[in-house]
Design a protein around this motif. Structure first.
Motif, PDB file in Angstrom:
ATOM      1  N   TYR A  75      39.298   6.080  12.824  1.00 35.33           N
ATOM      2  CA  TYR A  75      38.344   6.091  11.958  1.00 35.33           C
ATOM      3  C   TYR A  75      37.766   7.559  11.689  1.00 35.33           C
ATOM      4  O   TYR A  75      38.030   8.352  12.724  1.00 35.33           O
ATOM      5  N   GLU A  76      37.787   7.910  10.491  1.00 31.47           N
ATOM      6  CA  GLU A  76      37.204   9.381  10.306  1.00 31.47           C
ATOM      7  C   GLU A  76      35.547   9.229  10.381  1.00 31.47           C
ATOM      8  O   GLU A  76      34.994   8.261   9.445  1.00 31.47           O
ATOM      9  N   GLY A  77      34.830   9.899  11.128  1.00 36.36           N
ATOM     10  CA  GLY A  77      33.429   9.619  11.240  1.00 36.36           C
ATOM     11  C   GLY A  77      32.595  10.584  10.115  1.00 36.36           C
ATOM     12  O   GLY A  77      32.988  11.777  10.001  1.00 36.36           O
ATOM     13  N   VAL A  78      31.745   9.921   9.696  1.00 36.71           N
ATOM     14  CA  VAL A  78      30.741  10.495   8.733  1.00 36.71           C
ATOM     15  C   VAL A  78      29.389  10.375   9.195  1.00 36.71           C
ATOM     16  O   VAL A  78      28.943   9.221   9.548  1.00 36.71           O
ATOM     17  N   ASN A  79      28.774  11.394   9.555  1.00 34.16           N
ATOM     18  CA  ASN A  79      27.318  11.253  10.222  1.00 34.16           C
ATOM     19  C   ASN A  79      26.170  11.186   9.084  1.00 34.16           C
ATOM     20  O   ASN A  79      26.378  11.489   7.694  1.00 34.16           O
ATOM     21  N   LEU A  80      24.753  10.480   9.515  1.00 34.56           N
ATOM     22  CA  LEU A  80      23.772  10.372   8.543  1.00 34.56           C
ATOM     23  C   LEU A  80      23.390  11.727   7.939  1.00 34.56           C
ATOM     24  O   LEU A  80      22.987  11.764   6.606  1.00 34.56           O
ATOM     25  N   MET A 101      33.383   9.633  -1.013  1.00 33.27           N
ATOM     26  CA  MET A 101      33.491  10.396   0.090  1.00 33.27           C
ATOM     27  C   MET A 101      34.839  11.135   0.114  1.00 33.27           C
ATOM     28  O   MET A 101      35.106  12.264   0.536  1.00 33.27           O
ATOM     29  N   VAL A 102      35.669  10.404  -0.660  1.00 31.42           N
ATOM     30  CA  VAL A 102      37.030  11.011  -0.864  1.00 31.42           C
ATOM     31  C   VAL A 102      37.074  12.381  -1.813  1.00 31.42           C
ATOM     32  O   VAL A 102      37.502  13.490  -1.389  1.00 31.42           O
ATOM     33  N   ARG A 105      35.526  15.249   0.017  1.00 25.64           N
ATOM     34  CA  ARG A 105      36.325  15.559   1.156  1.00 25.64           C
ATOM     35  C   ARG A 105      35.828  15.200   2.405  1.00 25.64           C
ATOM     36  O   ARG A 105      35.995  16.072   3.436  1.00 25.64           O
ATOM     37  N   LEU A 106      35.065  14.402   2.613  1.00 24.34           N
ATOM     38  CA  LEU A 106      34.647  13.697   3.799  1.00 24.34           C
ATOM     39  C   LEU A 106      35.746  12.856   4.486  1.00 24.34           C
ATOM     40  O   LEU A 106      35.750  12.676   5.646  1.00 24.34           O
ATOM     41  N   ALA A 107      36.751  12.459   3.969  1.00 20.63           N
ATOM     42  CA  ALA A 107      37.862  11.642   4.361  1.00 20.63           C
ATOM     43  C   ALA A 107      38.815  11.710   3.305  1.00 20.63           C
ATOM     44  O   ALA A 107      38.531  12.015   2.073  1.00 20.63           O
ATOM     45  N   THR A 108      40.319  11.317   3.732  1.00 21.92           N
ATOM     46  CA  THR A 108      41.077  11.258   2.460  1.00 21.92           C
ATOM     47  C   THR A 108      41.393   9.790   2.285  1.00 21.92           C
ATOM     48  O   THR A 108      40.729   8.875   2.947  1.00 21.92           O
ATOM     49  N   LYS A 109      42.136   9.632   1.309  1.00 20.88           N
ATOM     50  CA  LYS A 109      42.385   8.273   0.652  1.00 20.88           C
ATOM     51  C   LYS A 109      42.954   7.249   1.560  1.00 20.88           C
ATOM     52  O   LYS A 109      42.832   6.219   1.369  1.00 20.88           O
ATOM     53  N   ASN A 110      43.687   7.740   2.610  1.00 20.97           N
ATOM     54  CA  ASN A 110      44.418   6.819   3.359  1.00 20.97           C
ATOM     55  C   ASN A 110      43.636   6.590   4.818  1.00 20.97           C
ATOM     56  O   ASN A 110      43.989   5.899   5.650  1.00 20.97           O
TER      57      ASN A 110
END
Length: 150
Positions: A75-80, A101-102, A105-110
């Motif tokens: 998992y890609e972590g995203v903080n509060l 989020m994508v 750029r907090l995560a990629t689409k995959n």
């Protein structure tokens, strides 16, 4: 210019390889510059990767431990505090979903996203993600928001 100093035009001749195994007169006959006996003198010889001349190779000497779980989910972590920064910058107002989020750029689409509990969330947000930690879920709901699991 006469027959004694004829030579091909510059750049026209490419093959400068030694022609081995073409008789004693060439100076590269007999063993064909391979020396006598041993694996390297044989046809079909190819050194194995990591081969150390019969000595136990390094990758077989060192101890092996642990294992890799082939079913592990990353998992890609995203903080509060990151979500709060998006609100402060005016990028989001009420909903944070995977597309947002994508886009930021907090995560990629995959990747799969997990919301983590670092920092504090003041804004009332509807957050959509694959997973939430207990502290993150509690903080989102305490701020009046909603945590939706994909």
């Amino acid at each position: 210019m006469d027959l004694s100093n004829l030579q091909p035009a510059e750049g026209s001749v490419h093959n400068k390889n030694k022609r081995v195994g073409r008789g004693e007169g060439s100076g590269k006959g007999g063993t064909s510059a391979r020396g006598h006996k041993g694996a390297k003198s044989r046809s079909g010889y190819s050194k194995k990767i990591g081969f150390e001349g019969g000595q136990m190779p390094l990758q077989r000497r060192v101890p092996k431990f642990g294992f890799k779980n082939i079913n592990r989910k990353e998992y890609e972590g995203v903080n509060l505090d990151t979500l709060q920064a998006l609100v402060d910058n005016g990028i989001v107002t009420d909903t944070v979903d995977f597309a947002v989020m994508v886009e930021n750029r907090l995560a990629t689409k995959n990747e799969m996203v997990k919301i983590l509990g670092r920092g504090e969330l003041k804004a009332k947000l509807k957050v959509t993600a694959h997973k939430f930690t207990a502290t993150a879920k509690a903080a989102i709901e305490a701020a009046g928001g909603e945590a939706v699991t994909l």
